[in-house]
Scaffold this active site. Structure first.
Site, PDB file in Angstrom:
ATOM      1  N   CYS B 147       0.832  -1.202   0.000  1.00  0.00           N
ATOM      2  CA  CYS B 147       0.000   0.000   0.000  1.00  0.00           C
ATOM      3  C   CYS B 147       0.868   1.254   0.000  1.00  0.00           C
ATOM      4  CB  CYS B 147      -0.934  -0.028   1.205  1.00  0.00           C
ATOM      5  SG  CYS B 147      -1.989   1.432   1.287  1.00  0.00           S
ATOM      6  N   CYS B 150      -0.545   4.121   2.327  1.00  0.00           N
ATOM      7  CA  CYS B 150      -0.438   3.893   3.777  1.00  0.00           C
ATOM      8  C   CYS B 150       1.014   4.012   4.226  1.00  0.00           C
ATOM      9  CB  CYS B 150      -0.921   2.495   4.163  1.00  0.00           C
ATOM     10  SG  CYS B 150      -2.277   1.884   3.183  1.00  0.00           S
ATOM     11  N   ASP B 151       1.898   3.374   3.473  1.00  0.00           N
ATOM     12  CA  ASP B 151       3.263   3.192   3.958  1.00  0.00           C
ATOM     13  C   ASP B 151       4.304   4.061   3.260  1.00  0.00           C
ATOM     14  OD1 ASP B 151       2.256   1.328   5.730  1.00  0.00           O
ATOM     15  OD2 ASP B 151       2.494  -0.324   4.323  1.00  0.00           O
TER      16      ASP B 151
END
Lengths: 313, 313
Positions: B147, B150-151
């Protein structure tokens, strides 16, 4: 030195460029396909009437996901702005008269120009068939509508007349019986709809069916308030609206490709018409659901298929 | 008298109602179908993870017509808000474990509830595909991610390897080049991404592109510190992380309907699966184009087909 140029606008369609793709029609299918094709790196032109197409003529749109409520003009403007943010060459207020196949495709337009492209996408949409009675134009958007899916919810707890006797009309009546207080189905002859649907219609307590009855005039005072009928029922019927469900006429006359009996363009799984290199998408095709989100999706898919076709040339 | 109610929220899915339609999945296909079905007057429930689905995990969306530029979270929020404006009952953060057919369909959920419906639409989408190499599982959350949104921030001023050659991989590389010191794009064959994106990628000074190169192993010491590669580049590449962007696996395991080899659900022209009354739409089906606008369209079409099916019951 002066630089005289008739096409100073960088986004204006040129008759001196051989495009990878020219899209005929600038509704949701046409503009969405242009966005996808331009992002794929194709040189893209559009010849169309008004960007946004029929969306411009809709009072409000409430079922294109992401826009909870938007006017037709507002959504058309958002679509146009999106397309204009990319390098897409447009000719607006222009109609294509015919398409000729040479080494490349030549699109003869009503502005006395001929445009050239390696591939063509027909996305000219369709228009609703009209009753052709007095009051119909006057009260369009003021009680007269041609789209049950779009405008059905407007008749919540109201009375509505549905004109038509095919599957679309009967389905619309069944659906509207759940929303409206009273539904009249007025049709000039007998039902053409599937028996199972007609049987269901007859069971609905708030639906009244008037066959062999013609709408002679739509009346109102700012908004629709009644219709004048002739035939089996000869008189005046009070109603808050008239939903006309008597079919569509696809804008496909100019295109010499295979069509069905209704004039809808027949396409394969890759959106290709009967002529290799000419593709079609949206309401002008046999796609049964004439919806904005569907046209936008079909346009996007056609662009991806055209890109694959060009890569394989 | 006190009014104790476990379902005080009017939009909460109830296990005491027999719905016309329960949709499993709340991504673009699920939410669009809910909007169309609710507008048709059907009673509609949704059981899903997070409204907007995978759209939430996308950094930005630029090809959903009407939104020239929007974050994934922004678009997911617009979709959710649209659905919430209608009478649609939702159960969020809930998964369906199985569907049983009795007189009606019973959906057994992981919240110990059983929900009932006359029809079911499966719109559960798909999830990220894994590389399947040693170290991938071990270092998941310790440098390995699926992701970007997200990351991504974890790789600030670090070195990151992106595995993949499609739009998602290239878009992720462009985004990460702004955050990370150094980005490697490692792909086993040639790029499948849009030319416009690939051209952009090649212009970025801190991005290195390694095509025809495979990741053999992910190595580290508590955290990822390198990858072992083979192919065009055969050796060891120092990196702080690996972002895997190589496609999706359909979330269809729970559904006992006919699927293709990839696990995608097979549907007919009316979006019906091999079980009468169970429909499917969007990324979980064999629809080849996993695009937001396509999923939204397929959801809408499925809802209209389901409405016709219910009318014909």
């Amino acid at each position: 030195m002066f630089n005289f140029s008739l096409s100073s606008n960088k986004n204006q369609l040129s008759n001196e460029i051989l495009y990878d793709l020219i899209i005929v029609g600038s509704g949701p299918a046409g503009l969405s396909s242009a966005i996808y094709a331009a992002r794929k790196g194709l040189s893209v032109g559009i010849i169309g009437d008004k960007p946004g197409g029929q969306v411009n003529d809709t009072s409000s749109v409430e079922n294109y996901i992401g826009f909870e409520f938007v006017t037709g003009e507002g959504l058309a403007e958002a679509f146009k702005k999106h397309a204009e943010s990319l390098e897409i060459h447009m000719a607006n207020d222009v109609l294509v008269k015919s398409i000729e196949k040479d080494d490349v495709f030549k699109l003869i337009a009503n502005n006395y120009m001929t445009y050239q492209s390696k591939t063509v996408l027909i996305a000219t949409g369709s228009k609703s068939r009209q009753l052709g009675v007095p009051g119909e134009k006057e009260f369009y958007g003021k009680g007269v509508t041609y789209c049950a899916i779009c405008d059905g919810p407007l008749f919540k707890e109201k009375t509505v007349v549905i004109a038509g006797g095919g599957n679309s009309a009967v389905e619309a009546a069944i659906d509207l019986s759940k929303i409206a207080n009273k539904v009249y189905v007025v049709h000039r002859s007998e039902f053409r709809a599937d028996k199972i649907l007609v049987d269901k219609l007859y069971q609905l307590p708030n639906v009244e069916i008037l066959l062999k009855t013609q709408i002679k005039e739509i009346l109102g005072d700012g908004l629709v308030n009644s219709i004048q009928t002739t035939g089996e029922l000869d008189g005046n019927l009070l109603t808050d609206g008239v939903l006309v469900e008597i079919g569509y006429v696809p804008n496909s006359q100019f295109a010499d490709v295979e069509k069905n009996q209704r004039g809808e363009i027949i396409i394969d799984d890759h959106h290709m018409t009967s002529i290799s290199g000419i593709f079609a998408a949206g309401d002008v095709t046999t796609e049964p659901y004439k919806q904005i989100v569907v046209a936008a999706s079909e346009g996007a898919k056609a662009a991806l298929a055209i890109n694959e076709y060009i890569n394989n040339l």
